[in-house]
Write a protein that holds these residues in place. Structure first.
Motif: not given
Length: 823
Positions: A20-28
């Motif tokens: 997301e937006n060139r970075k990786m974020v945790p998925v709930p």
């Protein structure tokens, strides 16, 4: 990004990140199983059980959506690499492409994977709960591993061989193609229920099933109001692209390396592969494989079970030493029947349901019929015949049976066929409860040997009537192998000196004397068992002979001296392969398997035939509603024949029926509920059965909500009225979310409050508690009657909210409902 902060202490389980937006974020966690086509995901699985984590590897997957751009892929690749560095070498890497995921990947997401169109807006949730302003069409397909893909809201998307779900927010209609199987329908319904429960605030949506369009006119009217009237016939079923076992057996081992600026691909070997042969993207391109080809990257010492089983043998010194060190300890446990009965994991590892002290009945196949064998000759089998051995024992107060189908090496095809047909007759006589184990001469499992208490003798001849052996040569040689009553077998071998072996004991029977020959490598336990067996074979004068001190008559009886193996036999290595579970099906007459990773009892469905490979045995689990029972043994044989590791065709094959599982089977599962299949039918089964016979919506067994379809008119205007009701007015009590504009193909609509007598889903508790089904108010689903309570009454009676209640395990829900009068 500091990846180590994102790792929750390497806790066991599943962890997912999205680009997301060139970075990786945790998925709930609540959004696990949903994948947006414009994104990439990184999935990490860490073994949960303490037993599994000892030396077991983690799995790291890189998933690419069909519409994912270069930026998303770059972010995911970089994150995966940093994560791999953080985790170290005990990680197996997987490359996954949308629609072509590996069985390992699919096993994480039950009851299925949902592909969502477009991308995820950063200010919205991954899964919108309490969402009722929606119209979408999902294409559901797959057998054990199910997926749902958003497709165009049109009849053009349909075909005869798959399942389609029309989701209208407060109404979900599952349309089953006429060519779909009952198991596919059931799994599609399981996914439909999962979607409803996750996205409709605890299940506040009604589900209808179109199994036969002629028998569901009202549901079809709703579908036509949304999709328009269908013109022309449906498209034919899409041909299956399943890869059968014969194709999977076509394994090649390549050495891939760089030489200067060139990538060199060198083929090393074809099956059977050996471990000593072992010393990415470029390889895929060099071989011309599709871009969606699954790629698994393994490090030395962190190989997956699937990888190890590609090789004929796999040695792990540390594990082997552990097992060899614990072997003596396990022998003492074998005699403790109580432990085998109460500890199925121990029974599975030892392959023993008990110590063999139960009731034994033996039949010999003679003239294609079974003839009872005199109990005095129960342990005396002939290589030219087939036998049925019925073993009866008690476990935890319940009578259980194992029927062994023993096949001699010299038995004819007709006799083998008669063996199977007589086994079927016996199974019918016993009400279909027999566990049937197919055993080949020389490969008898430990429990089969224990039944005869170390006195199993196999003669190289054919049995006459009533199991008595026909006349044979006056000079005979028998090889005794084993150290106790649970692992000893005696087999007749050619009476010549070359048959001898220094590691074993041999009985040489002549016209006047029986020689008991002790090889130099045998031990005291072997000698003790040989003295027991000699009384079964011969009652002539017994003479003990030590290797190297044989009298002349000994060699004369064998036709003279000859070379024979004199090296001490090394202890047999216990295989260290992890058990693997597969769903079986057939396509174009060939076996097709879908592996279920990290399996549990929940993966055994009544429509399934499942294959459990423990390496030493093959179990075939037969669901009570499975339609291809008679193919099961042939599938087990085909599995062994096509296995790339060159498996022995004599590996025992065990047929296990749902509800009659022996401890040697259930011990391979982490937990086991013996009452799982003895309770009332699940709500999914009720719904699965009712829509097919329903002629109006009022007859559909559906979930509770405020939309009372049974009040709708049944004339030709019903469809329009229904659609108008669905689009009528906004329900202010719901916290609806608007989907991202990037999510193409979803149109919005609004929902309507019920005009029926039930206000906010609340009926008086007296109408629902301790009531017979026929006394319930109209439209109440008997299986979920508690949901009709108002929120305040539900909290008062159950001591928790509806959301908390429905997040509990199904068996706990059922238990509480029984106690409180809602079952």
């Amino acid at each position: 990004m500091d990846i180590s902060k994102g790792l929750p202490g390497m806790q066991g389980g599943l962890h997912i990140w999205i680009s997301e937006n060139r970075k990786m974020v945790p998925v709930p966690e609540g959004a696990y199983g949903n994948f947006f086509e414009e994104h990439c995901y990184v999935i990490l699985h860490v073994p949960q059980s303490p037993k599994a984590t000892q030396g077991a590897s983690s799995d790291l997957h890189y998933w690419v959506g069909k519409q994912a751009g270069a930026e998303a892929q770059g972010a995911a690749e970089a994150f995966q690499q940093r994560l791999q560095d953080e985790l170290g070498g005990q990680t197996v890497l997987h490359r996954e492409a949308q629609g072509h995921e590996s069985d390992c990947f699919c096993s994480y997401f039950r009851p299925g994977i949902i592909y969502r169109k477009g991308g995820l807006a950063s200010d919205l949730k991954h899964v919108e709960t309490n969402l009722f302003n929606i119209q979408r069409l999902l294409h559901i397909k797959g057998r054990k591993h199910v997926s749902a893909t958003e497709v165009e809201l049109s009849w053009n998307s349909f075909n005869k061989g798959d399942i389609f779900l029309l989701d209208l927010g407060k109404m979900m209609i599952q349309w089953n193609g006429p060519k779909t199987s009952i198991s596919e329908k059931a799994r599609g319904l399981a996914l439909t229920y999962s979607l409803r429960d996750r996205e409709r605030g605890g299940g506040r949506a009604q589900i209808g099933v179109v199994d036969d369009e002629a028998k569901a006119p009202d549901l079809m009217q709703i579908m036509e109001a949304v999709l328009g009237r269908r013109v022309g016939s449906l498209r034919a079923a899409t041909p299956s692209k399943d890869i059968n076992q014969l194709q999977k057996a076509n394994v090649r081992l390549y050495h891939v390396y760089e030489k200067g600026k060139d990538l060199v691909v060198l083929e090393l070997a074809t099956p059977p592969l050996t471990q000593d042969l072992l010393q990415e993207e470029g390889f895929i391109q060099a071989k011309g494989y599709p871009t969606y080809t699954n790629v698994e990257v393994v490090n030395d010492g962190a190989e997956s079970a699937a990888f190890k089983q590609l090789f004929r043998t796999w040695s792990e010194k540390r594990r082997r030493n552990q097992k060899l060190g614990g072997r003596d300890k396990s022998i003492h446990v074998k005699l403790d029947v109580g432990k085998l009965h109460t500890q199925p994991k121990l029974a599975a590892q030892l392959r023993m349901v008990d110590d063999g002290s139960g009731k034994v009945e033996v039949w010999c196949i003679q003239d294609l019929h079974r003839q009872p064998v005199d109990p005095k000759r129960h342990g005396q089998l002939c290589a030219g015949n087939c036998y049925l051995v019925l073993y009866t024992y008690q476990r935890l107060g319940r009578v259980q049976y194992i029927l062994y189908l023993w096949q001699g090496h010299q038995a004819t095809a007709d006799e083998i066929e008669a063996l199977n047909s007589n086994a079927e007759e016996l199974d019918v006589m016993y009400g279909g409860v027999l566990v049937q184990e197919h055993v080949t001469m020389g490969s008898e499992p430990p429990h089969f040997l224990a039944i005869f208490q170390g006195q199993l003798v196999i003669f190289q001849e054919r049995a006459g009537h009533h199991g008595k052996g026909q006349s044979a040569s006056t000079t005979r040689l028998f090889q005794v192998q084993g150290t106790d009553s649970h692992n000893t077998r005696t087999m007749e071998v050619p009476a010549r000196a070359s048959s001898l072996n220094s590691s074993d004991i041999f009985l040489l029977v002549t016209a006047s004397v029986c020689y008991l020959w002790f090889g130099k490598g045998c031990n005291g336990d072997q000698r003790e068992m040989a003295r027991v067996v000699v009384t079964v074979i011969s009652r002539k004068n017994e003479e003990t002979v030590l290797e190297g001190q044989e009298p002349p008559h000994f060699w004369e009886a064998l036709g003279g001296r000859a070379p024979y193996p004199s090296n001490k036999r090394l202890p047999e290595e216990v295989p260290s392969f992890q058990p693997r579970l597969f769903e079986c099906s057939s396509h174009m007459g060939c076996l097709v398997l879908a592996e279920v990773g990290f399996f549990s009892q929940e993966d055994l469905d009544k429509y399934d035939i499942m294959l459990l490979d423990t390496w030493q045995e093959i179990f075939l689990w037969l669901g009570e509603a499975a339609s291809e029972w008679k193919e099961a043994v042939a599938w087990g044989q085909e599995y062994l024949k096509t296995h790339p590791a060159g498996r022995s065709p004599a590996t025992p094959i065990v047929l296990v029926k749902q509800g009659h599982e022996p401890p040697t089977f259930i011990g391979w599962f982490f937990t086991w509920d013996p009452y799982k299949w003895t309770s009332h039918p699940s709500h999914k089964e009720v719904v699965d059965g009712s829509p097919a016979a329903a002629s109006t919506i009022s007859e559909i067994t559906a979930e509770v909500n405020n939309l009372r379809l049974s009040r709708w008119p049944g004339n030709g205007r019903a469809g329009a009225v229904a659609l108008q009701a669905l689009k009528g007015s906004q329900d202010s009590s719901e916290n609806d979310l608007v989907r991202s504009p990037k999510s193409a193909g979803s149109r919005t609509s609004s929902s309507v409050s019920s005009t029926s007598a039930t206000i906010n889903g609340g009926l008086r508790r007296e109408q629902l508690m301790h009531q017979a089904v026929e006394d319930l108010p109209e439209g109440v689903d008997p299986a979920r009657r508690e949901f009709y309570l108002s929120d305040s009454d539900f909290q008062d009676i159950f001591g928790k909210s509806k959301e908390e209640f429905y997040s509990m395990a199904t068996w706990r829900q059922r238990q509480e409902k029984k106690q409180l009068g809602f079952f």
